[in-house]
Design a protein around this motif. Structure first.
Motif, PDB file in Angstrom:
ATOM      1  N   GLY A 225       0.739  -0.835  -0.210  1.00  0.00           N
ATOM      2  CA  GLY A 225       0.287  -0.044  -0.034  1.00  0.00           C
ATOM      3  C   GLY A 225       0.937   1.170  -0.042  1.00  0.00           C
ATOM      4  N   GLY A 226       0.243   2.292   0.510  1.00  0.00           N
ATOM      5  CA  GLY A 226       0.926   3.595   0.432  1.00  0.00           C
ATOM      6  C   GLY A 226       0.342   4.700  -0.421  1.00  0.00           C
ATOM      7  N   THR A 227       0.485   6.022  -0.072  1.00  0.00           N
ATOM      8  CA  THR A 227       0.096   7.217  -1.071  1.00  0.00           C
ATOM      9  C   THR A 227       1.270   7.964  -1.549  1.00  0.00           C
ATOM     10  OG1 THR A 227      -1.664   7.082   0.490  1.00  0.00           O
ATOM     11  CG2 THR A 227      -1.532   9.241  -0.768  1.00  0.00           C
ATOM     12  N   VAL A 228       0.996   8.350  -2.738  1.00  0.00           N
ATOM     13  CA  VAL A 228       1.997   9.228  -3.514  1.00  0.00           C
ATOM     14  C   VAL A 228       1.319  10.528  -3.572  1.00  0.00           C
ATOM     15  CG1 VAL A 228       3.442   9.691  -5.443  1.00  0.00           C
ATOM     16  CG2 VAL A 228       3.007   7.275  -4.643  1.00  0.00           C
ATOM     17  N   ARG A 229       1.817  11.767  -3.178  1.00  0.00           N
ATOM     18  CA  ARG A 229       1.234  13.023  -3.578  1.00  0.00           C
ATOM     19  C   ARG A 229       1.396  13.352  -4.879  1.00  0.00           C
ATOM     20  NH1 ARG A 229       3.292  17.641   0.401  1.00  0.00           N
ATOM     21  NH2 ARG A 229       5.300  17.088  -0.828  1.00  0.00           N
ATOM     22  N   ALA A 230       0.446  13.950  -5.468  1.00  0.00           N
ATOM     23  CA  ALA A 230       0.370  14.053  -6.744  1.00  0.00           C
ATOM     24  C   ALA A 230       1.422  15.410  -7.022  1.00  0.00           C
ATOM     25  CB  ALA A 230      -1.061  14.690  -7.449  1.00  0.00           C
ATOM     26  N   TYR A 231       1.550  16.319  -6.085  1.00  0.00           N
ATOM     27  CA  TYR A 231       2.522  17.453  -6.373  1.00  0.00           C
ATOM     28  C   TYR A 231       3.958  16.842  -6.277  1.00  0.00           C
ATOM     29  CZ  TYR A 231       5.209  21.584  -5.410  1.00  0.00           C
ATOM     30  OH  TYR A 231       5.978  22.702  -5.650  1.00  0.00           O
ATOM     31  N   ASP A 232       4.396  15.753  -5.714  1.00  0.00           N
ATOM     32  CA  ASP A 232       5.747  15.118  -5.878  1.00  0.00           C
ATOM     33  C   ASP A 232       5.776  14.771  -7.179  1.00  0.00           C
ATOM     34  OD1 ASP A 232       6.181  15.807  -3.085  1.00  0.00           O
ATOM     35  OD2 ASP A 232       5.429  13.946  -2.451  1.00  0.00           O
ATOM     36  N   LEU A 233       4.935  14.316  -8.009  1.00  0.00           N
ATOM     37  CA  LEU A 233       5.181  13.726  -9.339  1.00  0.00           C
ATOM     38  C   LEU A 233       5.092  14.810 -10.289  1.00  0.00           C
ATOM     39  CD1 LEU A 233       2.513  10.698  -9.315  1.00  0.00           C
ATOM     40  CD2 LEU A 233       4.969  10.702  -8.747  1.00  0.00           C
ATOM     41  N   LEU A 234       4.302  15.969  -9.909  1.00  0.00           N
ATOM     42  CA  LEU A 234       4.323  16.993 -10.747  1.00  0.00           C
ATOM     43  C   LEU A 234       5.721  17.819 -10.953  1.00  0.00           C
ATOM     44  CD1 LEU A 234       2.625  19.035 -12.676  1.00  0.00           C
ATOM     45  CD2 LEU A 234       2.171  20.455 -10.388  1.00  0.00           C
ATOM     46  N   VAL A 235       6.062  18.048  -9.802  1.00  0.00           N
ATOM     47  CA  VAL A 235       7.658  18.384  -9.786  1.00  0.00           C
ATOM     48  C   VAL A 235       8.702  17.556 -10.382  1.00  0.00           C
ATOM     49  CG1 VAL A 235       9.456  19.447  -8.364  1.00  0.00           C
ATOM     50  CG2 VAL A 235       7.322  19.870  -7.466  1.00  0.00           C
ATOM     51  N   GLY A 236       9.170  17.857 -11.471  1.00  0.00           N
ATOM     52  CA  GLY A 236      10.162  17.058 -12.168  1.00  0.00           C
ATOM     53  C   GLY A 236       9.607  15.921 -12.855  1.00  0.00           C
ATOM     54  N   ALA A 237       8.036  16.016 -13.269  1.00  0.00           N
ATOM     55  CA  ALA A 237       7.312  15.139 -14.277  1.00  0.00           C
ATOM     56  C   ALA A 237       7.927  13.840 -14.025  1.00  0.00           C
ATOM     57  CB  ALA A 237       7.858  15.770 -15.755  1.00  0.00           C
TER      58      ALA A 237
END
Length: 305
Positions: A225-237
């Protein structure tokens, strides 16, 4: 025959006598020579609402088969997934999911290489690695992770980082070919990498995404499981891809089979070898589970009936 069972959720494992199962239509009966222990099966003992058969990866000799089975004969040595009782002297496999073991290959190597290796190679393929890129592998000392370290190097990674739960595993992971080793709680995981193969999930996803270089890719193949923040993906594509071998085996069997062939090629020509923790006797299945639960294994945990 003997088999391992448990009577209640979280209850102790015990050995019992049982009848040798009969293979049904499309099934083969295998005399088990080696049984792979996996984290999902270990978790079922404590998390399933009621007791379930301890299945998983099995390698051994075909001793009987049911109607409609083609491509297998008594005496063939195979490895595959058992969805019933696999911690046993005999196990039933689906004939179409039992793959041949090459001559001269031991059952322990076969059970440690094929399933864990397919997961590692499949996750690596999902990362779309390019020669010269840097890679990070979490759970780098695990049954899948230790093979992922070796396969990343074989696929041309210029730098391989292994992430582990305990610094005591560092020498082992370096012996696999890793250039660097980091521990989960470390504040600094070093220089960015181009892709991450993650077999842990949970809170580890945040630092795993954070170590990615711009345009980096994380492949998640854990059930943690776990969660990834969308912003962390947006920064740096950056991107995250979920990988599941069962889906590939079901919907793209030709791809799944090509991975198995590639693993055997690497075994025969490139010296790819799985590392086995143990092996453990069937009556010591509880000890094998404890090693996995405590994250103490170095390589693949295997039972030998």
């Amino acid at each position: 025959m003997r088999r391992v069972r448990y009577a209640s959720t979280g209850g102790p494992l015990f050995l019992e006598e049982a009848l040798v199962p009969e293979p049904g239509a499309g099934e083969v009966l295998v005399r088990c020579e080696a049984v792979g222990v996996t984290l999902p099966v270990v978790r079922k003992v404590t998390e399933a609402a009621e007791p379930v058969p301890l299945g998983g990866e099995v390698a051994g000799e075909v001793v009987a088969f049911g109607a409609g089975v083609t491509g297998h004969a008594v005496g063939d040595r195979v490895t595959g997934l058992c969805f019933g009782h696999g911690y046993a002297d005999f196990a039933v496999l689906r004939g179409d999911m039992a793959s041949p073991v090459p001559d001269g290959v031991g059952a322990v190597d076969a059970v440690a290489l094929v399933r864990s290796g397919v997961v590692a190679l499949g996750a690596l393929s999902a990362a779309r690695p390019r020669p010269g890129e840097a890679a990070l592998v979490t759970a780098a000392a695990s049954g899948v992770g230790h093979l992922a370290v070796r396969l990343a190097r074989a696929r041309g990674a210029s730098r391989v980082v292994g992430a582990v739960s305990d610094a005591a595993k560092a020498d082992f992971v370096r012996s696999l070919g890793a250039d660097e080793v980091v521990v989960y709680g470390d504040d600094d995981w070093g220089e960015p990498v181009d892709y991450v193969l993650d077999g842990v999930g949970g809170d580890l996803l945040t630092p795993a995404v954070g170590i990615l270089a711009p345009g980096g890719r994380l492949v998640a193949y854990s059930s943690g499981g776990g969660t990834v923040r969308a912003y962390d993906l947006l920064v740096g594509a950056r991107t995250v891809t979920g990988f599941q071998t069962a889906r590939v085996a079901r919907e793209m069997p030709q791809v799944y089979e090509s991975w198995r062939r590639e693993l055997w090629r690497l075994y025969a020509t490139e010296g790819l070898r799985p590392v086995v923790h143990g092996p453990f006797a069937l009556e010591d299945a509880a000890k094998a589970h404890e090693v996995v639960t405590s994250r103490g294994n170095l390589g693949k945990v295997v039972l030998v009936p």
